[in-house]
Design an enzyme around this catalytic site. Structure first.
Site: not given
Ligand SMILES: *Cc1c(COP(=O)(O)O)cnc(C)c1O
Length: 427
Positions: A142, A237, A265
């Site tokens: 994702y 990523d 994050k």
């Protein structure tokens, strides 16, 4: 009626599905989402004042536990100086310097406000840099919800990708090719067929959005080699695994240098901050230096940067990641032992402060293998643990997170609860 239930009913009147991000709605496990009121260290409390040991940590950012006093103090210090200026600040230079120091493949970095923005911008940059349109991603990874990335594989390697979301035009999805994670042969085949058209390969070098799945070193090495060979921009990523599996991220663990890296994050410490960065010659194509446009009203926001900087400084304490990895290992080993005692097919894996729980015999290596797990049993486990005051991710397809506030007593309490729950599942 519980307060959680009342809030959920009220929320659904004005918020689609009652939540601002889908996984929070408990759709895959069923039941009522918990509305959180406050948090401290490894715990949070819901609207009914029930305390939970938190193993999602806001899906990764809360690596120091909730409301760490040093992060709180850093945020409080800048709050009174202003919330947002729309003009540069010294703190933005400091966080850029810190990121470039900790992740050596990043020579220059641009701050944004979410992981979605980071991946979307990195892809545009890769396309602008190479002058190519096609991108490759992998099944189960994702990368946020930009149109080009909400795509699943077509029926064959050479067929166009198909949108996974309504609203994504087929004309956009067709530029994305989706391959199987950890499949070196398929990757080589794809590059042989159309490598010269590929602007970028984007990958989670440790996947955390189909539950936890490690990339094999052979797979990541093949990615690096093919990208170098074909002039394709390799994007790691690391929005989730950056500053989570090790101080230098997955690229440090595997010893592989991507061309661009996306972060998020942990770098916001719980505030909305993310970033993308990498090779200086590629970053030079970004506006205002180059022709690839990218911007953000709140990019590098002073409050988010203060929380991020304080977090990045605290995780550099010697031994921080050894301790984090050790605690996480204790959790997964303890859960595995408890499941074995109850004769429940179960295994688990962890890397740094990130873990995966699988109701299957073997640690999965791909999205297809993840899907073979027993989700019904996971759902029963999830709810029984929740009742016992332990909050795991409300889906069998998400990773879990341990913070530096999860001490032996917290892990011990989790394992005590798990022994009872596994025993009840086997009964
Ligand atoms: C969370 C995540 C994103 C998206 O970040 P948001 O801040 O939710 O937009 C992108 N990539 C990975 C690997 C993620 O885990």
């Amino acid at each position: 009626m519980s307060k959680n239930q009342a809030l959920f009913e009220r929320a659904q009147r004005t918020i689609p599905g009652g939540v601002n991000s889908p996984v929070r709605a408990f759709r895959s496990v069923g039941g009522t989402p918990r509305f959180i009121e406050r948090a401290h260290g490894p715990y949070f409390w819901d609207a009914d004042d029930k305390r939970y040991i938190d193993y999602i940590g806001s899906w990764g950012p809360m690596i120091l536990g909730h409301v760490h006093p040093d992060v709180l103090a850093a945020v409080q210090r800048v709050l009174a100086q202003g919330f947002s200026f729309g003009a540069p600040t010294e703190a933005e230079i400091e966080i850029a310097e810190e990121i470039c120091k900790l992740v050596p493949s990043i020579e220059q970095v641009r701050m944004v406000s979410s992981g979605t923005e980071a991946t979307m911008s990195a892809l545009r940059l890769a396309r602008g840099f190479t002058g190519r349109s096609r991108i490759i991603k992998f099944e189960g990874c994702y990368h946020g919800h930009a149109d080009s990335l909400l795509v699943k594989a077509g029926s064959g390697l050479l067929t166009f990708g198909n949108p996974t979301s309504a609203g994504v035009p087929a004309d956009i999805a067709k530029h994305t090719t989706v391959l199987e994670y950890n499949n070196v042969e398929q990757l080589n085949e794809a590059f042989k067929a159309f490598g010269a058209e590929v602007a970028s390969v984007i990958v989670e070098p440790v996947a955390g959005n189909m539950n936890l799945v490690r990339a094999t070193p052979e797979f990541l090495n093949a990615l690096r080699e093919r990208c170098t060979e074909y002039g394709t921009v390799l994007i790691f990523d690391e929005v989730m695994c950056g500053f989570r599996v090790a101080l230098g991220g997955a690229q440090e663990v595997y010893g592989i240098k991507p061309d661009l890296t996306c972060l998020g994050k942990v770098i916001g410490g719980g505030m909305p901050a993310a970033a993308f960065g990498g090779r200086r010659d590629i970053m030079a194509h970004l506006a205002p230096l180059g022709g690839v446009y990218q911007a953000g009203t709140l990019s590098g926001n002073p409050i988010a940067v203060a929380a991020g900087l304080a977090t990045l400084r605290l995780i550099q304490r010697p031994g921080f990641y050894d301790d984090l990895a050790k605690q996480t290992r204790k959790l997964v080993d303890g859960l595995t032992a408890a499941a074995r005692e109850a004769r429940i097919p179960f295994c688990a894996d962890s890397i740094g402060g990130m873990f995966g729980l699988y109701f299957s015999e073997q640690v999965p290596a791909s999205f297809a293998q993840i899907q073979q797990g027993n989700t019904l049993r996971f759902n029963a486990f999830f709810h029984a643990m929740l009742d016992a005051g332990v909050y795991f991710a409300p889906s069998a397809f998400e990773a879990g997170f341990v913070s530096s506030a999860h001490d032996d007593a917290v892990i011990g309490a989790t394992l005590d609860a798990a022994r009872g729950v596994f025993a009840s599942l086997s009964a």
